[in-house]
Design a protein around this motif. Sequence first.
Motif, short mmCIF file in Angstrom:
data_model
loop_
_atom_site.label_atom_id
_atom_site.label_comp_id
_atom_site.label_asym_id
_atom_site.label_seq_id
_atom_site.Cartn_x
_atom_site.Cartn_y
_atom_site.Cartn_z
N TRP A 189 0.73 -1.25 0.17
CA TRP A 189 0.03 0.09 -0.09
C TRP A 189 0.84 1.35 -0.11
CZ3 TRP A 189 0.03 3.96 3.43
CH2 TRP A 189 0.62 3.76 4.68
N ALA A 190 1.70 1.16 0.81
CA ALA A 190 2.70 2.44 0.91
C ALA A 190 3.49 2.90 -0.37
CB ALA A 190 3.80 2.42 1.94
N PRO A 194 -1.81 6.73 -4.07
CA PRO A 194 -1.38 7.95 -4.78
C PRO A 194 -1.65 9.27 -3.85
CG PRO A 194 -3.90 7.41 -5.31
CD PRO A 194 -3.11 6.27 -4.53
N SER A 195 -1.33 10.29 -4.22
CA SER A 195 -1.42 11.41 -3.35
C SER A 195 -2.95 11.94 -3.57
CB SER A 195 -0.35 12.67 -3.81
OG SER A 195 -0.73 13.22 -5.14
N TYR A 227 -9.02 8.33 1.40
CA TYR A 227 -9.17 9.64 1.24
C TYR A 227 -10.60 10.20 1.46
CZ TYR A 227 -4.57 10.38 -0.43
OH TYR A 227 -2.98 10.22 -0.57
N GLU A 228 -11.52 9.16 1.80
CA GLU A 228 -13.04 9.44 1.86
C GLU A 228 -13.43 9.62 3.41
OE1 GLU A 228 -14.87 9.72 -0.66
OE2 GLU A 228 -13.14 9.66 -1.92
N LEU A 339 -1.86 6.49 8.25
CA LEU A 339 -1.23 6.04 7.06
C LEU A 339 -0.94 7.03 5.96
CD1 LEU A 339 -4.10 3.09 6.97
CD2 LEU A 339 -1.80 2.93 7.40
N LEU A 340 -1.69 8.30 6.06
CA LEU A 340 -1.59 9.18 5.04
C LEU A 340 -0.25 10.11 5.22
CD1 LEU A 340 -5.20 10.41 4.39
CD2 LEU A 340 -4.01 8.68 2.92
N ALA A 341 0.26 9.95 6.33
CA ALA A 341 1.35 10.80 6.63
C ALA A 341 2.67 9.85 6.51
CB ALA A 341 1.43 11.09 8.32
#
Length: 354
Positions: A189-190, A194-195, A227-228, A339-341
């Motif tokens: 996943w990492a 995508p951004s 992202y949701e 996760l997003l960081a």
Amino acid sequence: MPAPLGVLAELTYRCPLQCGYCSNPLELGSAGDELTTAQWVRVIDQARDLGALQFHLSGGEPLVRRDLVQILAHARGLGMYVSLVTSGAGLTERRLSELVDAGLDHVQLSIQDSHRASADAIAGTQAHDRKLAVAERVRGSGLAFTVNAVLHRANIDHTLPIIELAVAMGAQRLELANTQYYGWALRNWAALLPSRRQLEESERAVTAARGRFSDRLQIVYVLSDYYETRPKPCMNGWGARQLIVAPHGDVLPCLAAGQLPDLVISNVRDADLRSIWHESDAFTRFRGTDWMPEPCVSCDLREIDFGGCRCQAYQLTGDAAATDPVCSLSPDRGRIAELLAVTPAASVQPRRMR
């Protein structure tokens, strides 16, 4: 419980491609002990008796099964709508003709990118040109034709060219699915995620293309969960519309359910589909809304998103009954922010299974 609409028959986990976003499980266990032709025929009989109307031939790569025509013909002979979900590897003109004669209704062909070099790198083999040739054969056969592309960091910037390629290939339907993080995709996943900027630009490209190609192509766009702020409805409700039969006969409500540690999974070698669908732990554990914790049980959307994905909840919290952390109301929402960081990984670990 109403009958399942369809059955996803994972005939094999074998596949000549090495896509790092593959949803097949990391631990394949007894996957080499594939169901025989006779066992698949019995599965089809039970599925039709249960009321299923669709039979989707998938994998891995279903074309590696030498008995594919026999399995297809039996499902079609019972009046089921039959789809082939394929990478195209091995779909020669002769093989396609045999499948059409056996009653095939629909082909879903995967592509990895719009550009040859990138597509072949993602697939781990030189497959792109062969896929274009397969698309030409399918188009000439008159079958219903869908193209599928999994989007991730390496190809999402090519969303518009991928759509244009699907149009050129003659597809009537295109599924653009942002990577869902299960199996090998979870391991990678990492490197795949995508951004936010990439996602926003991809969504704009889809919106523009829908207007441009509305008379030729239906575009289905699957969002990227992380992202949701609201979770996706897990399989339109756990154990509600579809069942999956794994290559070795385990029956699952979704592709990733086998990872849930205390879920009791039934096998077609030991039980019939009707009892599995209506009575087994795997299908009844999270069916409906009675199992829900707060804040799901008090939420007005509980019968729309069903608390989100059970497998994702388990992966991110260790508890399959937890509210999906994608939901902004989840007490574990902070896990998504973590996760997003994370710094993106540089490379993808390919899946190798032949």
